[in-house]
Design a protein around this motif. Structure first.
Motif, mmCIF file in Angstrom:
data_model
loop_
_atom_site.group_PDB
_atom_site.id
_atom_site.type_symbol
_atom_site.label_atom_id
_atom_site.label_comp_id
_atom_site.label_asym_id
_atom_site.label_seq_id
_atom_site.Cartn_x
_atom_site.Cartn_y
_atom_site.Cartn_z
ATOM 1 N N ASP A 65 0.849 -1.201 0.000
ATOM 2 C CA ASP A 65 0.000 0.000 0.000
ATOM 3 C C ASP A 65 0.887 1.255 0.000
ATOM 4 O O ASP A 65 0.669 2.193 -0.771
ATOM 5 C CB ASP A 65 -0.888 0.037 1.258
ATOM 6 N N GLU A 88 -4.697 8.008 0.745
ATOM 7 C CA GLU A 88 -5.145 7.340 1.963
ATOM 8 C C GLU A 88 -4.013 7.165 2.966
ATOM 9 O O GLU A 88 -4.210 7.350 4.161
ATOM 10 C CB GLU A 88 -5.733 5.960 1.630
ATOM 11 N N GLU A 89 -2.824 6.807 2.497
ATOM 12 C CA GLU A 89 -1.749 6.467 3.429
ATOM 13 C C GLU A 89 -0.925 7.655 3.871
ATOM 14 O O GLU A 89 -0.341 7.627 4.946
ATOM 15 C CB GLU A 89 -0.831 5.398 2.805
ATOM 16 N N ASP A 111 -6.396 6.018 -3.778
ATOM 17 C CA ASP A 111 -6.393 4.830 -2.916
ATOM 18 C C ASP A 111 -5.379 3.869 -3.525
ATOM 19 O O ASP A 111 -5.605 3.293 -4.598
ATOM 20 C CB ASP A 111 -7.787 4.194 -2.852
ATOM 21 N N ILE A 113 -4.210 0.883 -2.676
ATOM 22 C CA ILE A 113 -4.808 -0.450 -2.843
ATOM 23 C C ILE A 113 -6.185 -0.378 -2.188
ATOM 24 O O ILE A 113 -6.285 -0.187 -0.971
ATOM 25 C CB ILE A 113 -4.008 -1.590 -2.170
ATOM 26 N N ASP A 114 -7.229 -0.478 -2.967
ATOM 27 C CA ASP A 114 -8.578 -0.584 -2.411
ATOM 28 C C ASP A 114 -8.914 -2.080 -2.377
ATOM 29 O O ASP A 114 -8.863 -2.746 -3.409
ATOM 30 C CB ASP A 114 -9.582 0.182 -3.268
ATOM 31 N N THR A 116 -7.574 -3.995 0.529
ATOM 32 C CA THR A 116 -6.329 -4.532 1.092
ATOM 33 C C THR A 116 -6.550 -5.876 1.791
ATOM 34 O O THR A 116 -5.678 -6.753 1.744
ATOM 35 C CB THR A 116 -5.687 -3.509 2.055
HETATM 36 CA CA CA Z 1 -6.678 1.424 0.676
#
Ligand code: CA
Ligand code: IPD
Ligand code: CA
Length: 297
Positions: A65, A88-89, A111, A113-114, A116
């Motif tokens: 991610d 997101e991160e 995002d 990785i949507d 995860t």
């Molecule tokens: Ca995510």
């Protein structure tokens, strides 16, 4: 900046091309890292050295991610150096100003990785989602289904397409369903136990009113499935902008009626996307069962 530069800065077609480029690059990285971290065809389960947790013990984040978001941010920095960024991160930032707002009016919402949880367990339903917003409104977006290689993309007013791994392009269109009782509805649940207890009660109320429910585990893909006609509608409380910024535009450009939350997921607002023939009935039933109100975490 002169006026012509300002216009071209936010041209939806050009922004879509950038979203596609960086989303495909990130998806290739995520695909490679899944094989390196967990083995190419071996499920891994929810624990391991590559997995940490975020908001709750059930909310995972992996090194993939973080790497995916770093890759996307750095490529956007090369391709669109003046734009803002919200990921997101890593939150809102940039070589841009406060709040993820840059020198241009464009903000990228990502995002990395949507889905995860699916990524960690080896369920082939996780995606990279990249959207360009202007004044908080998505004008271009790309979602790549990492396992299948399908690329979904849209630009405001220009429609939505899916390009498969062989390069075949399909124009996306919602289903023509007109009876909510025959509608297949996708949804998702929060990482907060308090919120998902309420979400569970709401979905139990909805289930007898529709054909069936799907919980795929990746909101961006849920929205692309509304666009492609694999489901008829989607709803979830408490999604964040990175979950829906690209997918909601793709669904909308495919003909869906979309209702967006005003802010971040903490507010617990609902987001919905529905095929036009059932959108009013869907909204009415959600209101009737108490799902139109925010769900607290
Ligand atoms: Ca995510
Ligand atoms: C999650 C997925 C899931 C949805 C959750 C999201 P993540 O995103 O989209 O389907 O139900 O609310 O947080 O954490 O995998 O990026
Ligand atoms: Ca997400």
């Amino acid at each position: 900046m002169n006026d012509s530069r300002a216009v071209s800065d936010s041209d939806p077609a050009a922004l879509r091309a950038v979203a596609v480029t960086v989303a495909l690059e990130a998806a290739a990285h995520v695909r490679r890292r899944r094989a390196e971290l967990f083995g190419s065809d071996r499920p891994s389960g929810g624990e391991g050295h590559s997995v940490q947790t975020k908001s709750t013990d059930t909310d995972p984040v992996t090194i993939a991610d973080t790497e995916s978001e770093d890759l996307i941010r750095s490529r956007l920095g090369q391709l669109r150096p003046g734009d803002g960024f919200l990921g997101e991160e890593s939150g809102a930032s940039h070589g841009a100003g406060e709040g993820g707002v840059g020198e241009t009016t464009v903000q990228w919402v990502v995002d990395p990785i949507d889905g995860t949880v699916n990524f960690v367990y080896g369920i082939p339903a996780y995606a990279v989602s990249v959207a360009a917003r202007v004044d908080g409104v998505s004008v271009a977006g790309a979602v790549v289904d990492v396992a299948s290689g399908d690329l979904y993309s849209a630009a405001a007013g220009l429609g939505a397409t899916c390009t498969d791994a062989d390069g075949a392009v399909t124009n996306l269109r919602c289903t023509p369903v007109s009876d909510l009782g025959l509608a297949l509805v996708a949804t998702g649940f929060s990482y907060s136990a308090e919120r998902r207890a309420i979400q569970g009660r709401l979905v139990a109320e909805l289930l007898p009113r529709v054909r069936d429910i799907r919980r795929v585990g990746a909101a961006a893909l849920d929205l692309c499935m509304v666009a492609s006609g694999r489901v008829d509608a989607h709803y979830e409380h408490g999604l964040n902008p990175w979950d829906w910024a690209a997918g909601a535009l793709i669904a909308s450009e495919a003909g869906a009626e979309v209702r967006l939350p005003a802010g971040f997921g903490d507010d617990g607002e609902i987001m919905t996307a529905a095929a036009p023939g059932v959108a009013d009935e869907f909204a009415a039933v959600l209101a009737e069962i108490g799902a139109a109100a925010p769900v607290p975490a």
